[in-house]
Design an enzyme around this catalytic site. Structure first.
Site, PDB file in Angstrom:
ATOM      1  N   TYR A  89      36.323  52.374  38.256  1.00 13.45           N
ATOM      2  CA  TYR A  89      35.924  52.468  36.849  1.00 13.45           C
ATOM      3  C   TYR A  89      35.009  51.295  36.517  1.00 13.45           C
ATOM      4  CZ  TYR A  89      39.174  48.717  35.554  1.00 13.45           C
ATOM      5  OH  TYR A  89      39.812  47.521  35.441  1.00 13.45           O
ATOM      6  N   CYS A  90      34.312  51.430  35.382  1.00 13.32           N
ATOM      7  CA  CYS A  90      33.418  50.345  34.964  1.00 13.32           C
ATOM      8  C   CYS A  90      33.416  50.246  33.448  1.00 13.32           C
ATOM      9  CB  CYS A  90      32.023  50.543  35.544  1.00 13.32           C
ATOM     10  SG  CYS A  90      31.269  52.136  35.136  1.00 13.32           S
ATOM     11  N   ARG A  91      32.230  50.278  32.846  1.00 16.80           N
ATOM     12  CA  ARG A  91      32.156  49.982  31.410  1.00 16.80           C
ATOM     13  C   ARG A  91      32.291  51.196  30.521  1.00 16.80           C
ATOM     14  NH1 ARG A  91      26.893  46.146  32.098  1.00 16.80           N
ATOM     15  NH2 ARG A  91      27.978  44.257  32.758  1.00 16.80           N
TER      16      ARG A  91
ATOM     17  N   LEU B 224      36.774  50.669  30.885  1.00 14.15           N
ATOM     18  CA  LEU B 224      37.829  49.846  30.332  1.00 14.15           C
ATOM     19  C   LEU B 224      37.880  49.893  28.802  1.00 14.15           C
ATOM     20  CD1 LEU B 224      39.968  47.442  31.079  1.00 14.15           C
ATOM     21  CD2 LEU B 224      38.367  46.317  29.526  1.00 14.15           C
TER      22      LEU B 224
ATOM     23  N   CYS C 231      27.845  53.990  31.970  1.00 10.49           N
ATOM     24  CA  CYS C 231      27.607  52.847  32.847  1.00 10.49           C
ATOM     25  C   CYS C 231      27.476  53.387  34.266  1.00 10.49           C
ATOM     26  CB  CYS C 231      28.784  51.876  32.755  1.00 10.49           C
ATOM     27  SG  CYS C 231      28.742  50.579  33.996  1.00 10.49           S
TER      28      CYS C 231
END
Lengths: 236, 236
Positions: B188-190, B218, B194
């Site tokens: 996962y990222c932003r 997140l 993203c």
DNA sequence: CTAGTATTCAAGTAATCGATTAAAGACTTG
DNA sequence: CAAGTCTTTAATCGATTACTTGAATACTAG
């Protein structure tokens, strides 16, 4: 935004990201005008013709039409033709959520907003507004409450609280006798930034009624998932 | 908006309404720029200095600073000073909600957005992303899942999923050995727009791992009220 | 088809916006 | 306090925005 179009034309990664976020920005841009927001606020109460929107917002018809094109291009509103006139309405409930979210953040973080709201709506309510929950509870208990929809009759027809009666603000003064003096009168209109209910409550209180305002308007009631009654549609 | 300032100055009822809605519009105006939205999207992952924001968005420092002033004037961000540098962050969670609402409406109503998103993020996922609910269920059951946070280490430190390990995208290729081949890797990222997690999953899949992407990042996890772990704060 | 109504389009103008560049402020360190 | 770093401000310029006015378009009714 001078370079925006140039940068958007690129196809590399940064250019693609730029183009994507520019597209999001285009939606915000459509909301970045007070007159368009007034239009959205009115449309949250039901569809309207260009001419009526222009009248309600004090814009010229041509100008209102141009604003509607802007809203339409980004998908915030859609329209249907009925003979010679065209009705615009919000695309869906999420558009109203966005407008509500926007004004909520503005009201929370910007002192200017509450000052201007007071200036427009009149000083703070002399009585606390009635919350939706409170109104529901009192209605269920059969307590003595009369709910008055003070918006224009058309909007009442497009959707209203089940127990409400329609007395448009413009007619309120000469229809006071229709209201009981032994019950509390709860007035509502288009929402927290609509002046109708504020004015109605002031007028009623001066006339000796027990009157309060519903915390916000029909669109918020509907968005909360509470029941709404619509009358038979008129097609020209 | 030529007449806006003139009309706002009036104090009659229409002028007051105009001024109020112009004030709402000012907030939308602040969001009506792709670069500022990129900034908001980054800030949703934690505070940043002007310099870092400029680097991450490809803006000059002066330009980034100007955008931040715009966001600050309408109350979307606030700042704190730490020695010679200044950290900006989103004012509160509702600001993130507003951004999410905006991009959600844009994605739903505008074909351009999904095209541009594909162009930026790469073609549609080869596998469906993992939903938050699904990930939670699998973690609780003790199924074999490894959660990888591929954002820069700073953002991991500012807050991450409890089970996550940090492997910034830039380090992923040379740290592949840290990942197990008998478990599924969830990156996962932003957030949904993203590119980090998309790129990570492609890289992992090409390297023979079973890898999928978490449906979003997140900030959305946090906004959903799910637990987030932050590491001790660093002050310069 | 013609007159009439509702809406949209096009051109013009003043105001605003966004990026660049250069200079000024703010703070820390020596 | 002087040098150095980080951030903000000011000035400039091309591009865009919003409103007005006048004309074009779309549809209905006769």
């Amino acid at each position: 935004m001078p370079q925006a179009s140039e940068r958007s034309r690129q196809s590399d990664s940064r250019g693609a990201k730029t183009a994507l976020f520019d597209e999001f920005a285009r939606l915000a841009q459509a909301l970045a005008n007070g007159r368009r927001l007034e239009i959205v606020d009115v449309l949250a109460n039901g569809e309207r013709t260009v001419e009526r929107l222009a009248a309600e917002t004090g814009l010229s018809v041509a100008n209102a039409s141009q604003h509607l094109q802007v809203l339409r291009e980004v998908g915030l509103v859609r329209r249907r033709r009925d003979g010679t006139r065209i009705y615009y309405e919000l695309r869906d409930a999420e558009v109203f959520d966005l407008w509500r979210n926007l004004r909520s953040v503005a009201a929370q973080h910007r002192a200017e907003v509450s000052q201007l709201a007071d200036a427009y709506l009149g000083a703070r309510d002399s009585l606390e507004p009635v919350t939706r929950v409170e109104l529901l509870r009192r209605l269920k208990r059969g307590e003595d409450v009369v709910v008055v929809d003070v918006r224009p009759a058309e909007e009442f027809a497009a959707g209203h609280l089940p127990p409400a009666i329609s007395i448009p603000l413009a007619e309120l003064r000469r229809r006071l006798r229709e209201l009981p003096r032994d019950k509390e009168v709860v007035a509502y209109c288009r929402g927290p930034y609509c002046a109708f209910a504020h004015k109605a409550v002031r007028m009623l209180q001066q006339a000796g009624f027990r009157a309060r305002r519903l915390e916000d308007g029909l669109p918020e009631w509907k968005a909360a998932g509470l029941p709404v009654i619509a009358m038979a549609q008129r097609r020209s």
